[in-house]
Design an enzyme around this catalytic site. Structure first.
Site, mmCIF file in Angstrom:
data_model
loop_
_atom_site.group_PDB
_atom_site.id
_atom_site.type_symbol
_atom_site.label_atom_id
_atom_site.label_comp_id
_atom_site.label_asym_id
_atom_site.label_seq_id
_atom_site.Cartn_x
_atom_site.Cartn_y
_atom_site.Cartn_z
ATOM 1 N N ASN A 10 5.651 -16.826 9.438
ATOM 2 C CA ASN A 10 4.882 -16.286 8.323
ATOM 3 C C ASN A 10 5.686 -16.584 7.060
ATOM 4 O OD1 ASN A 10 3.582 -14.757 6.439
ATOM 5 N ND2 ASN A 10 3.618 -12.847 7.627
ATOM 6 N N ARG A 91 0.962 -18.142 10.170
ATOM 7 C CA ARG A 91 0.027 -17.294 9.422
ATOM 8 C C ARG A 91 -0.230 -17.952 8.062
ATOM 9 N NH1 ARG A 91 1.238 -12.887 5.182
ATOM 10 N NH2 ARG A 91 -0.826 -12.014 4.909
ATOM 11 N N HIS A 180 -6.009 -9.758 5.281
ATOM 12 C CA HIS A 180 -5.650 -8.945 6.461
ATOM 13 C C HIS A 180 -6.605 -9.214 7.623
ATOM 14 C CE1 HIS A 180 -3.749 -5.656 3.676
ATOM 15 N NE2 HIS A 180 -2.818 -6.514 4.089
ATOM 16 N N ARG A 241 0.007 -2.545 -6.189
ATOM 17 C CA ARG A 241 -1.197 -3.189 -6.742
ATOM 18 C C ARG A 241 -2.231 -2.142 -7.105
ATOM 19 N NH1 ARG A 241 -2.058 -6.935 -1.768
ATOM 20 N NH2 ARG A 241 0.152 -7.222 -1.390
ATOM 21 N N ASP A 283 6.822 3.360 -1.937
ATOM 22 C CA ASP A 283 6.978 3.669 -0.511
ATOM 23 C C ASP A 283 6.295 4.996 -0.193
ATOM 24 O OD1 ASP A 283 8.208 4.747 1.967
ATOM 25 O OD2 ASP A 283 9.373 2.897 1.835
ATOM 26 N N GLU A 385 -0.312 -8.356 14.319
ATOM 27 C CA GLU A 385 -0.841 -9.634 13.838
ATOM 28 C C GLU A 385 -0.172 -10.818 14.538
ATOM 29 O OE1 GLU A 385 -0.024 -7.615 10.168
ATOM 30 O OE2 GLU A 385 -1.597 -8.776 9.198
HETATM 31 P P1 ADP Z 1 3.457 -4.328 4.949
HETATM 32 O O1 ADP Z 1 2.138 -4.331 4.244
HETATM 33 O O2 ADP Z 1 4.594 -4.741 4.074
HETATM 34 O O3 ADP Z 1 3.441 -5.005 6.308
HETATM 35 P P2 ADP Z 1 3.706 -1.879 6.497
HETATM 36 O O4 ADP Z 1 2.460 -2.042 7.285
HETATM 37 O O5 ADP Z 1 5.012 -1.983 7.209
HETATM 38 O O6 ADP Z 1 3.744 -2.796 5.206
HETATM 39 O O7 ADP Z 1 3.620 -0.436 5.787
HETATM 40 C C1 ADP Z 1 4.566 -0.036 4.863
HETATM 41 C C2 ADP Z 1 4.159 1.328 4.348
HETATM 42 O O8 ADP Z 1 4.080 2.246 5.447
HETATM 43 C C3 ADP Z 1 5.149 1.904 3.344
HETATM 44 O O9 ADP Z 1 4.469 2.503 2.253
HETATM 45 C C4 ADP Z 1 5.849 2.970 4.164
HETATM 46 O O10 ADP Z 1 6.331 4.011 3.369
HETATM 47 C C5 ADP Z 1 4.717 3.447 5.035
HETATM 48 N N1 ADP Z 1 5.236 4.209 6.168
HETATM 49 C C6 ADP Z 1 6.040 3.797 7.153
HETATM 50 N N2 ADP Z 1 6.383 4.823 7.963
HETATM 51 C C7 ADP Z 1 5.782 5.927 7.448
HETATM 52 C C8 ADP Z 1 5.736 7.307 7.797
HETATM 53 N N3 ADP Z 1 6.402 7.769 8.845
HETATM 54 N N4 ADP Z 1 4.989 8.145 7.036
HETATM 55 C C9 ADP Z 1 4.321 7.684 5.959
HETATM 56 N N5 ADP Z 1 4.325 6.403 5.575
HETATM 57 C C10 ADP Z 1 5.030 5.537 6.302
#
Ligand code: ADP
Length: 405
Positions: A10, A91, A180, A241, A283, A385
């Site tokens: 990717n 990807r 996605h 975003r 986050d 994915e």
């Molecule tokens: P990406 O789009 O980069 O692949 P991910 O699918 O890994 O991202 O998701 C990242 C998001 O998931 C972040 O906002 C992170 O804070 C959130 N996240 C991960 N674990 C938790 C959790 N236990 N509770 C709430 N949010 C979470």
């Protein structure tokens, strides 16, 4: 169980995620990330059999150096692993209207990916660099490309068109493409198994909630509408975003506030969403912690995130008519019981009720139904994915193999 190994790549503009995936069961044997390309501190980190490792790459390294390192220093250390590879799967973010499904790579395919560069100017050139690097490293192996836009190509024109002059679609390709798709396809396949329904009869709403977030309406197993647009900027509130926006805001900021278009695009892509609203973080874990400490802007960010998502889900009752399940996935969808609870509460007009205990415990990679027995179904399915890419790669290689009489 036999194994069919695929190296999944990717490639982003300044990074490369990789994984060695068994297409038979989705197991990740190796996974990692090379990053900071074209910088002095280019580096790579990876996990093999649960053991983490990392090192610096030569300064200014990019895709070809990263692929060479992965092959020479990571994969070859694992004995005969490379000799078991069936294919390399890539990807690809944007296939425009040219690709409705995954394909084996040839020069014509590469040319078509290059022709979509204007739709994904950061990603598609990087994908081509990744394909070339993988071809150099594994000249004997078939390469397969899997498009994030492909699953959404089944959308009808009334869903994918913008209400702009028709020539902008016809001559310039301005339309909704959606992203996605690989994840939404995986969720469709897994939901069909979980609900014991043929895919061709399955109506679901798939909410992929990560740093980027999109929600898709799937009717009879096919995408009929989705929240992202020509680019991944549209739709839901995301990490950084903005999602949907009145386009006149852009003109206003340029004409009356002296912003340049570059500054505005930076704001919309990198400084908005959860980060922009909260002023704290993109986050979701941090947003949740601050919300629980009564930080009002974190609460506002959370409320805007869930409100807009619930509105999108509700609107998909129009194309679907019947909803077999709402499915949550992605880092937030798989882990935030709070988001799921708030969204389902906002959808109480459709009689959704959360099973609080199941919702709280369906986290950390677990899948399952989180609604009560008297509610329409809401569930969690962890996305994968890489597995879709590996499965598509193996399927295409096996289809193209000569059949012996
Ligand atoms: P990406 O789009 O980069 O692949 P991910 O699918 O890994 O991202 O998701 C990242 C998001 O998931 C972040 O906002 C992170 O804070 C959130 N996240 C991960 N674990 C938790 C959790 N236990 N509770 C709430 N949010 C979470």
């Amino acid at each position: 169980m036999s194994s069919k190994l695929v190296l999944v790549l990717n490639c982003g503009s300044s990074s490369l995620k990789f994984a060695v995936v068994n297409a038979v069961n989705g197991e990740n044997l190796i996974s990692g990330l090379a990053e900071c390309f074209n910088l002095a501190d280019a580096r790579i980190k990876w996990t093999t059999h649960g053991k983490k490792d990392s090192t610096n790459l030569p300064p200014m390294s990019a895709h070809s150096e990263a692929v060479a390192y992965i092959v020479e220093h990571i994969i070859k250390k694992e004995g005969s692993l490379a000799s078991q590879f069936v294919a390399i799967g890539h990807r690809i973010v944007h296939g425009g209207e040219k690709f409705t499904h995954s394909v084996l790579v040839d020069e014509n395919v590469i040319n078509n990916i290059e022709e979509c560069i204007s739709l994904a100017p950061l990603h598609n050139p990087a994908h081509v660099l990744g394909i070339r690097a993988a071809q150099a490293a594994f000249p004997e192996l078939p390469q397969v490309v899997v498009f994030d836009t492909a699953f959404h190509q089944s959308m009808p024109a009334k869903a994918f068109m913008y209400a702009l002059p028709y020539a902008l679609y016809k001559d310039k390709g301005i339309r909704r493409y959606g992203m996605h798709g690989t994840s939404h396809l995986f969720i469709t396949q897994e939901a069909a198994i979980a609900l014991d329904k043929p895919i061709s009869e399955l109506n679901i709403i798939s909410a992929h909630l990560g740093n980027g977030a999109s929600v898709t309406a799937i009717k009879n197993g096919q995408c009929v509408d989705t929240s992202m647009g020509m680019t991944p900027l549209a739709g839901l509130v995301m990490g950084t975003r903005c999602g949907d926006l009145d386009p006149s805001i852009i003109e206003h900021l340029i004409a009356h506030e002296g912003y340049t278009i570059e500054q505005i695009m930076d704001i919309l892509q990198k400084e908005s969403g959860l980060l922009g609203i909260s002023g704290i973080s993109s986050d979701f874990r941090t947003i949740t912690e601050e919300h629980l400490k009564n930080n009002p802007r974190a609460t506002l960010a959370l409320d805007m995130f869930t409100y807009r998502l619930a509105k999108y889900i509700a609107s998909y009752a129009v194309p679907l008519g019947r909803i077999d399940a709402i499915v949550f996935t992605g880092g937030i969808g798989e882990n935030s019981a709070l988001v799921r609870q708030k969204v389902l509460e906002l959808l109480s007009i459709f009689s959704y009720h959360v099973d609080v205990q199941k919702n709280e415990t369906t986290i950390l990679g677990k899948s399952g139904i989180i609604s009560t027995p008297d509610s329409p179904i809401a569930m969690v399915i962890p996305t994968n994915e890489e597995w879709v890419i590996a499965k598509d790669a193996v399927a295409l290689v096996e289809q193209s193999a000569p059949v012996c009489a």
